[in-house]
Design a protein around this motif. Structure first.
Motif, short mmCIF file in Angstrom:
data_model
loop_
_atom_site.label_atom_id
_atom_site.label_comp_id
_atom_site.label_asym_id
_atom_site.label_seq_id
_atom_site.Cartn_x
_atom_site.Cartn_y
_atom_site.Cartn_z
N LEU A 183 27.26 42.89 50.08
CA LEU A 183 26.30 43.29 49.05
C LEU A 183 26.79 42.91 47.65
CD1 LEU A 183 25.19 46.83 50.32
CD2 LEU A 183 23.84 44.72 50.33
N LEU A 184 28.05 43.19 47.38
CA LEU A 184 28.60 42.87 46.06
C LEU A 184 28.62 41.36 45.82
CD1 LEU A 184 31.58 45.41 45.83
CD2 LEU A 184 29.36 45.54 44.69
N GLN A 185 28.94 40.59 46.87
CA GLN A 185 28.95 39.14 46.71
C GLN A 185 27.55 38.60 46.46
OE1 GLN A 185 32.10 37.15 46.96
NE2 GLN A 185 30.59 36.15 45.63
N ILE B 148 25.11 40.23 45.01
CA ILE B 148 24.77 40.59 43.63
C ILE B 148 25.44 39.62 42.65
CG2 ILE B 148 25.04 42.36 41.85
CD1 ILE B 148 24.91 44.44 44.13
N GLY B 149 26.72 39.33 42.91
CA GLY B 149 27.44 38.40 42.05
C GLY B 149 26.81 37.02 42.03
N ASP B 150 26.40 36.53 43.20
CA ASP B 150 25.78 35.21 43.28
C ASP B 150 24.44 35.18 42.54
OD1 ASP B 150 27.91 34.33 44.78
OD2 ASP B 150 26.90 34.59 46.71
N GLU B 151 23.68 36.29 42.65
CA GLU B 151 22.39 36.36 41.96
C GLU B 151 22.58 36.27 40.44
OE1 GLU B 151 20.57 39.95 43.20
OE2 GLU B 151 20.14 39.26 45.25
N VAL B 152 23.54 37.03 39.93
CA VAL B 152 23.78 37.01 38.48
C VAL B 152 24.34 35.66 38.06
CG1 VAL B 152 25.09 38.07 36.60
CG2 VAL B 152 24.13 39.50 38.42
N ARG B 153 25.21 35.09 38.89
CA ARG B 153 25.83 33.80 38.56
C ARG B 153 24.78 32.71 38.38
NH1 ARG B 153 27.80 29.69 36.93
NH2 ARG B 153 29.58 28.54 37.76
N HIS B 154 23.70 32.76 39.17
CA HIS B 154 22.68 31.72 39.13
C HIS B 154 21.43 32.15 38.36
CE1 HIS B 154 25.18 30.55 42.66
NE2 HIS B 154 25.00 29.35 42.15
N ASP B 155 21.47 33.31 37.76
CA ASP B 155 20.36 33.76 36.91
C ASP B 155 20.40 32.94 35.61
OD1 ASP B 155 18.70 35.10 35.06
OD2 ASP B 155 18.98 37.00 36.10
N PRO B 156 19.29 32.27 35.25
CA PRO B 156 19.28 31.45 34.03
C PRO B 156 19.72 32.21 32.78
CG PRO B 156 17.31 31.04 35.33
CD PRO B 156 18.00 32.20 35.97
N ALA B 157 19.50 33.52 32.78
CA ALA B 157 19.86 34.31 31.60
C ALA B 157 21.37 34.48 31.45
CB ALA B 157 19.19 35.69 31.67
N TYR B 158 22.12 34.28 32.56
CA TYR B 158 23.57 34.51 32.52
C TYR B 158 24.38 33.31 33.03
CZ TYR B 158 22.02 39.31 31.92
OH TYR B 158 21.40 40.44 31.45
N ILE C 194 24.06 46.58 40.65
CA ILE C 194 24.79 47.31 41.69
C ILE C 194 24.12 48.66 41.94
CG2 ILE C 194 26.96 48.48 42.22
CD1 ILE C 194 28.38 46.17 40.76
N LYS C 195 23.77 49.35 40.87
CA LYS C 195 23.10 50.65 41.00
C LYS C 195 21.79 50.52 41.77
CE LYS C 195 21.01 54.35 38.24
NZ LYS C 195 19.66 54.16 38.81
N GLU C 196 20.97 49.53 41.38
CA GLU C 196 19.68 49.34 42.04
C GLU C 196 19.87 48.96 43.51
OE1 GLU C 196 16.74 49.97 40.76
OE2 GLU C 196 17.66 50.60 38.87
N CYS C 197 20.80 48.08 43.77
CA CYS C 197 21.04 47.63 45.14
C CYS C 197 21.53 48.77 46.03
CB CYS C 197 22.05 46.48 45.14
SG CYS C 197 22.54 45.93 46.79
N GLN D 107 26.32 55.05 50.51
CA GLN D 107 26.85 56.38 50.23
C GLN D 107 27.91 56.31 49.13
OE1 GLN D 107 25.60 59.22 51.75
NE2 GLN D 107 24.11 57.68 52.47
N THR D 108 27.79 57.23 48.18
CA THR D 108 28.73 57.28 47.07
C THR D 108 29.77 58.37 47.33
OG1 THR D 108 27.27 58.80 45.89
CG2 THR D 108 27.00 56.45 45.45
N PRO D 109 30.85 58.43 46.52
CA PRO D 109 31.90 59.43 46.75
C PRO D 109 31.41 60.87 46.72
CG PRO D 109 32.66 57.74 45.24
CD PRO D 109 31.20 57.50 45.44
N GLY D 110 30.31 61.13 46.04
CA GLY D 110 29.77 62.48 45.97
C GLY D 110 28.31 62.43 45.56
#
Length: 219
Positions: free
Chosen positions: A134-136, A138-148, A193-196, A203-206
């Motif tokens: 999931l993190l990878q 997200i990273g790939d999406e941001v990496r190839h987003d024209p805005a970033y 990351i939050k949205e995903c 599940q989060t730590p709490g």
């Protein structure tokens, strides 16, 4: 030029010889002049040191206006620089005038590229392969987003788990960005990351707790 200096020396000597004729004691006058000369000498020494350090800072291009640096125990953005001093503005907006003679070590966090380290904490029970995937993504999406895309200089890496304990696991995300672009990229990554995680029911730590920490800010 030599004649002018000679005339001045003769005139100055004549004045010193004439002062006792008017009842003036040369002792205190010469002592005061000596003390003043020492004070001026020490001040000039510091000033010369400022200029020498400033000269090498400029020649070696150790930092430039707009760089984020840590010098003389102060961290901030360079707003102005001269042979005499460097002007920094910190995160609170405070302006610091740093004499160049006080600069011994320069730490430039925006030279060529900046390193962003995100630490993402989830519940220990979450499958590691799933979180890394999931993190990878997200990273790939941001990496190839024209805005970033132009702000990120290489593919975002997700090495895996960095820490385990207290019912939670911490994952690393490593991002190289152009100078001063890591903050905008960090905010966008945390938002996604939050949205995903919300959509994927990670599940989060709490209850209501999810940690996505920028290591640079944490330090």
């Amino acid at each position: 030029m030599i004649t002018s200096v000679g005339v001045f020396v003769i005139f100055f000597w004549a004045v010193l010889q004439a002062l006792p004729l008017f009842g003036l004691n040369l002792g205190p006058l010469l002592a005061s002049a000596g003390i003043a000369g020492l004070a001026i000498g020490f001040g000039a020494q510091t000033l010369v040191h400022d200029f020498i350090n400033g000269f090498f800072i400029l020649i070696e291009n150790q930092y430039d206006i707009g760089d984020n640096v840590r010098i003389a125990g102060v961290k901030g953005t360079v707003e102005a620089m001269s042979l005499r001093h460097t002007l920094l503005r910190d995160e609170d907006g405070t302006v610091h005038f740093v004499p160049n003679s006080e600069i011994k070590i320069v730490s430039n966090t925006t030279r060529d590229w900046s390193q962003l380290t995100l630490r993402v904490t989830v519940a220990y029970s979450e499958p590691s392969d799933r979180i890394v995937k999931l993190l990878q993504e997200i990273g790939d999406e941001v990496r190839h987003d024209p805005a970033y895309a132009e702000d990120i200089v290489s593919d975002i890496q997700v090495p895996g788990i960095d820490r385990v304990g207290n019912g939670e696991a911490e994952y690393l995300m490593l991002v190289k960005t152009r100078p001063n672009k890591q903050y905008a990229v960090s905010r966008e990554l945390r938002r996604r990351i939050k949205e995903c995680f919300h959509m994927q029911n990670v599940q989060t730590p709490g209850p209501g707790r999810m940690y996505v920490v920028d290591q640079d800010r944490a330090s």
